[in-house]
Each structure stands twice: as C-alpha cells, then as structure tokens.
Design a protein around this motif. Structure first.
Motif, PDB file in Angstrom:
ATOM      1  N   VAL A 169       0.836  -1.204   0.000  1.00 18.86           N
ATOM      2  CA  VAL A 169       0.000   0.000   0.000  1.00 18.86           C
ATOM      3  C   VAL A 169       0.870   1.253   0.000  1.00 18.86           C
ATOM      4  O   VAL A 169       0.611   2.226  -0.724  1.00 18.86           O
ATOM      5  N   THR A 170       1.936   1.227   0.806  1.00 18.10           N
ATOM      6  CA  THR A 170       2.849   2.364   0.872  1.00 18.10           C
ATOM      7  C   THR A 170       3.478   2.642  -0.490  1.00 18.10           C
ATOM      8  O   THR A 170       3.565   3.788  -0.938  1.00 18.10           O
ATOM      9  N   LYS A 171       3.907   1.565  -1.172  1.00 17.18           N
ATOM     10  CA  LYS A 171       4.517   1.737  -2.492  1.00 17.18           C
ATOM     11  C   LYS A 171       3.506   2.275  -3.502  1.00 17.18           C
ATOM     12  O   LYS A 171       3.833   3.092  -4.360  1.00 17.18           O
ATOM     13  N   LEU A 172       2.248   1.825  -3.380  1.00 14.87           N
ATOM     14  CA  LEU A 172       1.201   2.284  -4.285  1.00 14.87           C
ATOM     15  C   LEU A 172       0.946   3.781  -4.126  1.00 14.87           C
ATOM     16  O   LEU A 172       0.702   4.504  -5.096  1.00 14.87           O
ATOM     17  N   LEU A 173       1.014   4.254  -2.882  1.00 14.23           N
ATOM     18  CA  LEU A 173       0.730   5.658  -2.607  1.00 14.23           C
ATOM     19  C   LEU A 173       1.953   6.554  -2.748  1.00 14.23           C
ATOM     20  O   LEU A 173       1.816   7.783  -2.726  1.00 14.23           O
ATOM     21  N   ARG A 174       3.118   5.971  -2.906  1.00 16.38           N
ATOM     22  CA  ARG A 174       4.364   6.737  -2.926  1.00 16.38           C
ATOM     23  C   ARG A 174       4.355   7.917  -3.906  1.00 16.38           C
ATOM     24  O   ARG A 174       4.864   9.002  -3.571  1.00 16.38           O
ATOM     25  N   PRO A 175       3.777   7.773  -5.116  1.00 14.84           N
ATOM     26  CA  PRO A 175       3.787   8.919  -6.039  1.00 14.84           C
ATOM     27  C   PRO A 175       3.055  10.153  -5.503  1.00 14.84           C
ATOM     28  O   PRO A 175       3.273  11.266  -5.992  1.00 14.84           O
ATOM     29  N   PHE A 176       2.182   9.953  -4.509  1.00 18.85           N
ATOM     30  CA  PHE A 176       1.413  11.079  -3.975  1.00 18.85           C
ATOM     31  C   PHE A 176       2.075  11.690  -2.734  1.00 18.85           C
ATOM     32  O   PHE A 176       1.597  12.683  -2.209  1.00 18.85           O
ATOM     33  N   PHE A 177       3.149  11.065  -2.266  1.00 15.32           N
ATOM     34  CA  PHE A 177       3.833  11.536  -1.062  1.00 15.32           C
ATOM     35  C   PHE A 177       4.878  12.593  -1.404  1.00 15.32           C
ATOM     36  O   PHE A 177       5.363  12.683  -2.537  1.00 15.32           O
ATOM     37  N   ARG A 178       5.241  13.357  -0.403  1.00 16.39           N
ATOM     38  CA  ARG A 178       6.366  14.279  -0.539  1.00 16.39           C
ATOM     39  C   ARG A 178       7.678  13.497  -0.519  1.00 16.39           C
ATOM     40  O   ARG A 178       7.763  12.405   0.025  1.00 16.39           O
ATOM     41  N   THR A 179       8.695  14.095  -1.091  1.00 19.85           N
ATOM     42  CA  THR A 179      10.027  13.513  -0.970  1.00 19.85           C
ATOM     43  C   THR A 179      10.561  13.793   0.437  1.00 19.85           C
ATOM     44  O   THR A 179      10.086  14.719   1.116  1.00 19.85           O
ATOM     45  N   PRO A 180      11.538  13.022   0.904  1.00 24.22           N
ATOM     46  CA  PRO A 180      12.145  13.325   2.206  1.00 24.22           C
ATOM     47  C   PRO A 180      12.677  14.754   2.290  1.00 24.22           C
ATOM     48  O   PRO A 180      12.572  15.399   3.340  1.00 24.22           O
ATOM     49  N   GLU A 181      13.225  15.252   1.185  1.00 24.60           N
ATOM     50  CA  GLU A 181      13.757  16.621   1.177  1.00 24.60           C
ATOM     51  C   GLU A 181      12.638  17.644   1.391  1.00 24.60           C
ATOM     52  O   GLU A 181      12.807  18.624   2.136  1.00 24.60           O
ATOM     53  N   GLN A 182      11.498  17.425   0.755  1.00 22.39           N
ATOM     54  CA  GLN A 182      10.356  18.322   0.964  1.00 22.39           C
ATOM     55  C   GLN A 182       9.840  18.214   2.395  1.00 22.39           C
ATOM     56  O   GLN A 182       9.497  19.219   3.023  1.00 22.39           O
ATOM     57  N   GLY A 183       9.775  16.985   2.911  1.00 22.44           N
ATOM     58  CA  GLY A 183       9.295  16.784   4.267  1.00 22.44           C
ATOM     59  C   GLY A 183      10.215  17.363   5.322  1.00 22.44           C
ATOM     60  O   GLY A 183       9.765  17.745   6.409  1.00 22.44           O
ATOM     61  N   ALA A 184      11.505  17.444   5.001  1.00 20.88           N
ATOM     62  CA  ALA A 184      12.489  17.943   5.967  1.00 20.88           C
ATOM     63  C   ALA A 184      12.572  19.463   5.998  1.00 20.88           C
ATOM     64  O   ALA A 184      13.194  20.027   6.904  1.00 20.88           O
ATOM     65  N   ALA A 185      11.953  20.137   5.053  1.00 17.74           N
ATOM     66  CA  ALA A 185      12.147  21.590   4.902  1.00 17.74           C
ATOM     67  C   ALA A 185      11.827  22.361   6.181  1.00 17.74           C
ATOM     68  O   ALA A 185      12.566  23.281   6.562  1.00 17.74           O
ATOM     69  N   THR A 186      10.740  22.001   6.854  1.00 17.98           N
ATOM     70  CA  THR A 186      10.349  22.759   8.049  1.00 17.98           C
ATOM     71  C   THR A 186      11.283  22.473   9.216  1.00 17.98           C
ATOM     72  O   THR A 186      11.612  23.379   9.996  1.00 17.98           O
ATOM     73  N   ALA A 187      11.738  21.228   9.345  1.00 19.87           N
ATOM     74  CA  ALA A 187      12.702  20.904  10.401  1.00 19.87           C
ATOM     75  C   ALA A 187      14.004  21.673  10.194  1.00 19.87           C
ATOM     76  O   ALA A 187      14.598  22.201  11.154  1.00 19.87           O
ATOM     77  N   ILE A 188      14.448  21.752   8.951  1.00 20.95           N
ATOM     78  CA  ILE A 188      15.668  22.500   8.627  1.00 20.95           C
ATOM     79  C   ILE A 188      15.480  23.980   8.953  1.00 20.95           C
ATOM     80  O   ILE A 188      16.358  24.628   9.535  1.00 20.95           O
ATOM     81  N   TYR A 189      14.321  24.497   8.581  1.00 22.21           N
ATOM     82  CA  TYR A 189      13.992  25.906   8.853  1.00 22.21           C
ATOM     83  C   TYR A 189      14.044  26.197  10.356  1.00 22.21           C
ATOM     84  O   TYR A 189      14.673  27.168  10.808  1.00 22.21           O
ATOM     85  N   LEU A 190      13.415  25.349  11.154  1.00 23.41           N
ATOM     86  CA  LEU A 190      13.368  25.575  12.604  1.00 23.41           C
ATOM     87  C   LEU A 190      14.736  25.397  13.248  1.00 23.41           C
ATOM     88  O   LEU A 190      15.036  26.024  14.269  1.00 23.41           O
ATOM     89  N   ALA A 191      15.570  24.539  12.661  1.00 21.13           N
ATOM     90  CA  ALA A 191      16.894  24.296  13.231  1.00 21.13           C
ATOM     91  C   ALA A 191      17.897  25.385  12.888  1.00 21.13           C
ATOM     92  O   ALA A 191      18.867  25.586  13.629  1.00 21.13           O
TER      93      ALA A 191
END
Length: 275
Positions: free
Chosen positions: A202-224
């Motif tokens: 299921v995770t692999k099927l939905l993967r095209p709709f997910f953010r990349t790790p780099e996109q997901g990390a943007a806010t953590a990087i910003y806050l750090a």
C-alpha cells in the motif's frame, strides 16, 4: 551554522537524513543518531562527501531502550562541549502491538518517551550552549482521536509530541533554549515498512502522492537553522509557517499531566527543566 553542533535522531534515512544533509551543507558539526550500523556508516560517508565536511559523526542507539538513550546522551556530552540544536525525528509505525525492554508499548516509547528522555538528558548542555533549539517532528495526525493518560500505551503519540513541546517551551522560557514542533506532511520514507507485505504494498502504491524526504524535511531545517525563528518558542509549524494545532493541545492541565506521567515512565523528576 558554522561552529554549531546539531544532533539529529533517525538520521540514517528519510526526513532525518535529509535534515542532516542540509545542516551539514550549512556548515554544522553533525551528530547522526541511528540504530543500524550499516546504514549509519553509509549515511555518514555520504554526508561527508556531499557537504565536504569531516565534522559528521555516527552515534548508534536503539531509542526504544531507555538504557541506550542514557548511554547515547552520555556519549554525546562526552564528545561535544556544546550542543546547539537537537532534532528529535526518530519514529516507528507498528500495526501490531509490542512492548520494549522497559515494558512500555513500543510506538509510544520511541515516538514520545525517547524525545522526552533524550531532551532532558541533554538539557543542561543545551542551556549552557544557548542560544539553542529543540525541534520535535510531530504530525497533523494529532488532530484525530484523544490522549488517555490512564492508558498511554494507546495514546496518540503525535499529539503527545505537541503537548510535550508546548510544556517544554513554557518551562524553558527565559533560558535561551527554544522548543518548537512541526508537521512534515505525508512523506515517502522507510517508516512503516516493518508491518508486513500488505502495508508495504500500500505504501509503495501511494508513494507517487507523497512528498520527498527533502520536501518533508524543509520545516525541520527551517526551525533548526533560520534566523527568522530566533527566539520563537512553543509553536507548531507547517510548511515553514506557524500554524494552530488542535484545540486539545492548548490544554495546560493536560500538558502538565502528560509531563508528569512521562517523567514517571522515564524515572525522571517531574520538575525537570524547571517551571
């Protein structure tokens, strides 16, 4: 970030690795915390090559074990006279209930109590290194369900992260150490791949709709790292912007009670961090 020491948990894959990569490129001295030696050593080698910096070190720990968290904190404090940023990112998703060596439900232990305990064990070093920042990765999934302090094994762990952040920020007010939390979005990572073939499929099927790790990390990087949030504390961020979390997370009595329960489960004094 030159001269600033950053600790990132869950840094050998996904959001954690993307966060570590960005901080290393910004010149930070980096402590990469992971559980698997092979992935960890590969990550450190890659980060050193990508950033051109040798100031990247690996620390191994299974964050489901409180003894290992205590050992990790001691090793970090032995290695670094100052610690300026702690990014609590490591997490697990288990569809089957299990317990840790400490007898605590695994997801709650890793996704909340590990944040709580590691933060407290590093707090004196963070305070002495101020200005310093604590960044807790949570999720907008905290809006669903409720937290039952009488049955924390089934607690909404992401809500616990937000409650912890708000109470921590309150107790750290005036110390020069800030604490904020964030929602990274639905990200394509390794998280949850230990839950059998169906969940993996299921995770692999939905993967095209997910953010990349780099996109997901943007806010953590910003806050750090961003000067724009210098001194900002006790806030919830989505897409690098301050947002409101669910109404229940602003219940100060609930945040205090969760704090006290977490302190008991980790054998810490409830008054830790002051306040």
């Amino acid at each position: 970030m030159n001269g600033r020491v950053c600790v990132v948990t869950g840094a050998s894959s996904g959001i954690g690795r993307a966060t570590a990569r960005a901080l290393a490129r910004l010149g930070a001295t980096l402590a990469v915390v992971g559980r698997d030696r092979g992935r960890g050593e590969e990550t450190v080698a890659a980060l050193r090559a990508e950033s051109g910096s040798a100031a990247v070190a690996l620390f191994l720990a299974d964050l489901s074990s409180q003894a290992e968290i205590r050992r990790l904190a001691a090793e970090l404090c032995d290695r670094y006279p100052a610690i300026h940023v702690l990014v609590n990112n490591a997490g697990v998703v288990n569809l089957r209930r299990s317990t840790t060596v400490d007898g605590i439900e695994t997801v709650f232990a890793v996704n909340h109590l590990a944040y709580f305990l590691l933060t407290h064990l590093l707090l004196a070093r963070l305070r002495a290194s101020a200005p310093a920042r604590i960044v807790n990765v949570a999720s907008d999934a905290h809006r669903f369900g409720r937290i039952d302090l009488d049955d924390l094994g089934h607690a909404r762990r992401y809500r616990a992260n937000i409650l912890f952040t708000y109470e921590l920020a309150r107790r750290l007010d005036g110390t020069g150490v800030t604490a904020n939390c964030l929602h990274p979005g639905a990200v394509a990572t390794r998280l949850g791949q230990n839950n059998g073939r169906l969940a993996t499929a299921v995770t692999k099927l939905l993967r095209p709709f997910f953010r990349t790790p780099e996109q997901g990390a943007a806010t953590a990087i910003y806050l750090a790292s961003s000067p724009a949030v210098e001194g900002v504390s006790g806030k919830y961020f989505v897409d690098c912007r301050e947002a409101r979390s669910s109404g229940a997370t602003y219940d100060t009595e609930l945040t205090r009670r969760l704090w006290d329960a977490s302190a008991r489960l980790t054998a810490l004094e409830p008054g830790a961090a002051g306040g």
